[in-house]
Design a protein around this motif. Structure first.
Motif, short mmCIF file in Angstrom:
data_model
loop_
_atom_site.label_atom_id
_atom_site.label_comp_id
_atom_site.label_asym_id
_atom_site.label_seq_id
_atom_site.Cartn_x
_atom_site.Cartn_y
_atom_site.Cartn_z
N UNK A 59 0.95 -1.27 0.19
CA UNK A 59 -0.10 0.08 0.08
C UNK A 59 0.75 1.31 0.13
N UNK A 60 0.82 1.92 -1.14
CA UNK A 60 1.67 3.07 -0.98
C UNK A 60 0.83 4.47 -1.19
N UNK A 61 1.06 5.42 -0.46
CA UNK A 61 0.30 6.73 -0.12
C UNK A 61 0.95 7.75 0.72
N UNK A 62 0.43 8.76 0.47
CA UNK A 62 1.03 10.02 1.10
C UNK A 62 0.59 9.74 2.78
N UNK A 63 -0.55 9.31 2.96
CA UNK A 63 -1.32 9.02 4.42
C UNK A 63 -0.56 8.09 5.03
N UNK A 64 0.30 7.31 4.64
CA UNK A 64 1.10 6.09 5.21
C UNK A 64 2.46 6.73 5.26
N UNK A 65 2.75 7.68 5.07
CA UNK A 65 4.41 8.21 4.94
C UNK A 65 4.98 8.23 6.04
N UNK A 66 4.26 8.34 7.30
CA UNK A 66 4.83 8.46 8.74
C UNK A 66 4.51 7.64 9.71
N UNK A 67 3.73 6.50 9.21
CA UNK A 67 3.66 5.61 10.17
C UNK A 67 2.35 6.07 11.37
N UNK A 68 1.40 7.02 10.98
CA UNK A 68 0.56 7.42 12.07
C UNK A 68 -0.42 6.16 12.48
N UNK A 69 -0.59 6.16 13.65
CA UNK A 69 -1.45 4.56 14.07
C UNK A 69 -2.82 5.01 13.46
#
Length: 313
Positions: A59-69
């Motif tokens: 899954x590749x997306x900006x929402x997942x860039x920083x590992x926010x829970x």
């Protein structure tokens, strides 16, 4: 149904804790791995090489860039329907995301497992490791955190899993990444180190901590650790703390200098392959778990050990 391992990665490579978690998952059946991030194609390719993994979900997306829970949990939930087990490493990141996933699925989380008995039954330590609880879950989906010291690491190469792209979830808007302060060191990361030299309150000061232990760690190529008492006294930084309220480690060699061996500390390092204790108190609890014990003044013994290593090498 298959088991899904939620991988920890830096975008380019897979972190060691994921390999231990794959070993646990392999005892439950077919193993799939989720790589969630931004521009993490290299990590997905690395995950596909892990022995025992049959599929990688990328899954590749900006929402997942920083590992926010919130976002990572939503990504897990988006694919969770195909899995009977969701496994996270019992690290800071895994412990941050897994409870949210379990709550959203309305299931009980099975925490810190050290052994898989069957698909629904696991062992986990309680009372700072003084007792082992056997836990059975009847939930349709098991959300599990894996104590990585309880399982050997899967081979990082040798696999040939297919990589499947999945849609990245939208940003939840519930949290925002502000910044990250990363400690940089030439030493191995504490939880991944093969050799650890740890010091306790008996060292007396941060200056003595550095003066006595750093030369030994340098000779051995070791990571530095500390007891909670040493950290609380300001002798060592928080990220060096080993124990129940610190980091759980299982290196090939653990050298404890001036550590009495309180139960909270033993819970974090007693799975080490070889434990060497240096303490002038013959009644120190650390000797009960040590493979080799030296009853001596650490201020004399450790420099002598450094001298011997220097001559030997």
């Amino acid at each position: 149904m298959a088991a899904l391992v939620i991988a920890e990665h830096d975008g380019a490579s897979i972190k060691g804790a994921t390999l231990n978690t794959v070993t646990a998952a392999a005892q439950l059946g077919e193993v799939h791995v989720l790589i969630a991030g931004l521009n993490a194609g290299a990590a997905a390719a690395a995950a596909a090489q892990i022995a025992g993994v049959t599929k990688v979900l990328h899954a590749d997306g900006a929402s997942l860039a920083d590992g926010l829970a919130e976002n990572l949990a939503a990504q897990v939930l988006a694919v969770a329907g195909a899995y009977s087990h969701l496994l996270f490493p019992a690290t800071a990141s895994g412990k941050n995301v897994a409870p949210r996933v379990a709550a959203k699925l309305d299931v009980a989380q099975v925490t810190d497992i050290t052994k898989v008995i069957s698909a629904d039954t696991f062992e986990r330590p309680i009372y700072a490791g003084n007792a082992i609880a056997t836990v059975q879950s009847t939930d349709a989906v098991k959300v599990i955190t894996v104590r990585t010291t309880g399982f050997d690491a899967a081979a990082a190469t040798g696999g040939s899993a297919a990589v499947e792209s999945v849609a990245a979830v939208a940003d939840s808007g519930k949290s925002q990444f502000v910044g990250r302060e990363v400690t940089k060191s030439d030493r191995p990361e504490l939880t991944a180190a093969k050799i650890i030299v740890s010091g306790g309150r008996a060292l007396g000061s941060s200056d003595k901590f550095n003066e006595v232990l750093i030369p030994l760690a340098d000779k051995l190529g070791a990571a530095l650790g500390a007891s909670r008492a040493a950290v609380d006294a300001g002798y060592a930084p928080n990220d060096w703390q080993v124990g129940q309220t610190g980091k759980i480690v299982a290196p090939s060699l653990y050298i404890a200098a001036g550590i009495s061996g309180a139960i909270q500390h033993l819970a974090g390092m007693k799975d080490s392959k070889v434990i060497v204790a240096i303490n002038k108190d013959p009644e120190a609890p650390i000797f009960s778990v040590a493979d080799y014990g030296l009853e001596a003044d650490l201020f004399a013994a450790v420099p002598e050990l450094v001298t011997v290593l220097a001559a030997w090498r």
